[in-house]
Design an enzyme around this catalytic site. Structure first.
Site, PDB file in Angstrom:
ATOM      1  N   HIS A 162      19.890 -61.895  37.916  1.00  0.00           N
ATOM      2  CA  HIS A 162      20.795 -61.941  36.750  1.00  0.00           C
ATOM      3  C   HIS A 162      22.166 -61.386  37.108  1.00  0.00           C
ATOM      4  CE1 HIS A 162      16.828 -61.611  34.315  1.00  0.00           C
ATOM      5  NE2 HIS A 162      17.208 -62.882  34.332  1.00  0.00           N
TER       6      HIS A 162
ATOM      7  N   ASN B 299      23.478 -73.825  34.020  1.00  0.00           N
ATOM      8  CA  ASN B 299      22.751 -72.570  34.160  1.00  0.00           C
ATOM      9  C   ASN B 299      21.307 -72.810  33.730  1.00  0.00           C
ATOM     10  OD1 ASN B 299      21.646 -70.014  33.960  1.00  0.00           O
ATOM     11  ND2 ASN B 299      23.332 -69.133  32.794  1.00  0.00           N
TER      12      ASN B 299
ATOM     13  N   ARG C 195      24.152 -72.109  38.715  1.00  0.00           N
ATOM     14  CA  ARG C 195      23.527 -70.806  38.892  1.00  0.00           C
ATOM     15  C   ARG C 195      22.257 -71.001  39.708  1.00  0.00           C
ATOM     16  NH1 ARG C 195      19.249 -68.064  34.895  1.00  0.00           N
ATOM     17  NH2 ARG C 195      19.073 -66.025  35.874  1.00  0.00           N
TER      18      ARG C 195
ATOM     19  N   GLU D 140      27.674 -66.115  31.391  1.00  0.00           N
ATOM     20  CA  GLU D 140      27.459 -66.419  32.802  1.00  0.00           C
ATOM     21  C   GLU D 140      28.236 -67.661  33.221  1.00  0.00           C
ATOM     22  OE1 GLU D 140      22.997 -65.198  33.869  1.00  0.00           O
ATOM     23  OE2 GLU D 140      23.150 -66.180  31.920  1.00  0.00           O
TER      24      GLU D 140
ATOM     25  N   ARG E 277       6.261 -63.068  32.283  1.00  0.00           N
ATOM     26  CA  ARG E 277       6.066 -62.285  33.510  1.00  0.00           C
ATOM     27  C   ARG E 277       5.685 -60.850  33.162  1.00  0.00           C
ATOM     28  NH1 ARG E 277      11.736 -63.846  35.957  1.00  0.00           N
ATOM     29  NH2 ARG E 277      11.974 -64.854  33.930  1.00  0.00           N
TER      30      ARG E 277
END
Length: 399
Positions: A179, A7, A90, A385, A242
């Site tokens: 996500h 990931n 991922r 995840e 960001r």
């Protein structure tokens, strides 16, 4: 079936070796602060726990270090890469090409590469992970799980932009959402928890994924119906580097009046803005520490961060026409009691009342941090995840 999960985030790599279908984690670890001199590396098995701080310049160096430890004579858990049946990756942006988990081919890699511009902090790192894994685990099936897949249920009224129609029909410009593996995993856990503790059959929840990248999803009866990230993973909430939401006219002003190139503006909004632009730090732990020491820039940035989250809670409560629970997850959501406190303060109109003492408790289990009187549940659910990716990889390869 032994599956390695990779990931690769914008500044981190999480990894696990999982034995399926038992969901048995053989080893796990992560590297964070990639690109800094103080990158943190962890590696854990049932018998070994290693942690060290060292400079890791990029994702390739990090992945090579992970592979070396997996096969290490003293602390490794495999003797040969041929023991690995599959590697699950991922991948952040699947665009309109991928709505499901797929076996990676050269064509798949080309499409991931074509989407670099839409996810410049992620898809290049994701593809780097794939390329390195193909070299190291050459006999294993390489499988891609896309962040965007969970959000395919967002209705057209929410995923379509108010721009000329042909941009959607011909150019596939729309809200994709990101996500997805995290939002899917924690929402399913939240719904199961709510069903055990409530007589209500339906569910209206907001999942709040806060890491270096941040996003929120409105989820009704298990389906994503709106999301803060859009065509690319840079709008919505204030993130590590960001900007999140910004008036489009600012971009034109930067280019036409201040003389910035489009490339410079893109770099600014992707890599030099957010918490970094506001404070000089991209890691929330550093920002909180400086805020506690009186740094006013850090104090304001944290307040702005929480304010943005509050705005979306209000918006999504309206979209859902109610609210059963909000869920905090990911590195910041799970570990920053300070951010959770800022977000949940003065939210009693929405039935959100935080229990201050519960908020300070750390646990790897699902936990409620609301007061007994709170009409809305406030849950902290550690995301996984990697398990979600492993489940999807196993399902693809065995069906």
């Amino acid at each position: 079936m032994k599956i390695v999960i990779i990931n690769s985030g914008s500044s981190s790599i999480k990894y696990q070796l999982i034995n399926m279908p038992a969901n048995e984690v053989i080893c796990s670890g992560m590297i964070d602060r990639i690109g800094l001199e103080t990158s943190n590396f962890t590696y854990a098995t049932d018998t070994t726990k290693l942690e060290e701080m060292l400079p890791i310049a990029n994702h390739k160096i990090g992945l090579e270090k992970i592979a070396t430890l997996l096969m290490d004579e003293k602390v490794g858990v495999i003797t040969s890469t041929e023991e690995i049946d599959a590697v699950g990756h991922r991948v952040v942006h699947g665009g309109s090409s991928f709505s499901n988990t797929v076996i990676i081919t050269s064509e798949v890699k080309d499409k991931i590469r074509q989407l670099f511009e839409l996810a410049p902090l992620h898809n290049p790192a994701n593809l780097e992970g794939i390329n390195v894994a193909e070299e190291i685990f050459s006999s294993a099936q390489q499988v891609a799980v896309f962040d965007t897949a969970f959000h395919q249920t967002i209705p057209v009224v929410a995923h379509k932009y108010a721009v000329p129609n042909y941009l959607l029909t011909e150019n596939k410009i729309r809200v994709y959402g990101f996500h997805g593996t995290s939002h899917k995993y924690v929402s399913e856990n939240a719904i199961h928890y709510l069903e055990q503790n409530s007589k209500n059959k339906g569910s209206k929840i907001i999942t709040i994924h806060l890491g270096n990248g941040c996003s929120m999803t409105a989820i009704k009866d298990g389906k994503s119906i709106d999301h803060t990230l859009g065509f690319g993973p840079m709008n919505g909430l204030i993130m590590g580097t960001r900007s999140g939401d910004v008036d489009q006219s600012v971009i034109f002003y930067l280019v036409n009046t201040l003389g910035y190139s489009l490339e410079a503006v893109n770099t600014m909004l992707q890599k030099q803005s957010g918490m970094l632009g506001l404070t000089g730090y991209s890691d929330l732990r550093d920002i909180e520490a400086n805020a506690e020491n009186g740094n006013e820039d850090c104090q304001l940035a944290l307040a702005m961060n929480a304010y943005r989250i509050k705005k979306y809670i209000g918006s999504y409560t309206a979209v859902l026409n109610g609210l059963d629970a909000i869920i905090f997850t990911a590195g910041i959501g799970e570990n920053s009691s300070y951010i959770r406190k800022l977000v949940c303060t003065d939210m009693d109109y929405f039935g959100i009342e935080l229990d201050a003492s519960k908020n300070e408790i750390r646990s790897k289990e699902i936990r409620e941090i609301n007061t007994l009187e709170s009409k809305t549940k406030i849950l902290v659910i550690p995301t996984n995840e990697e398990i979600e990716i492993a489940n999807q990889v196993f399902e693809l390869l065995t069906n």
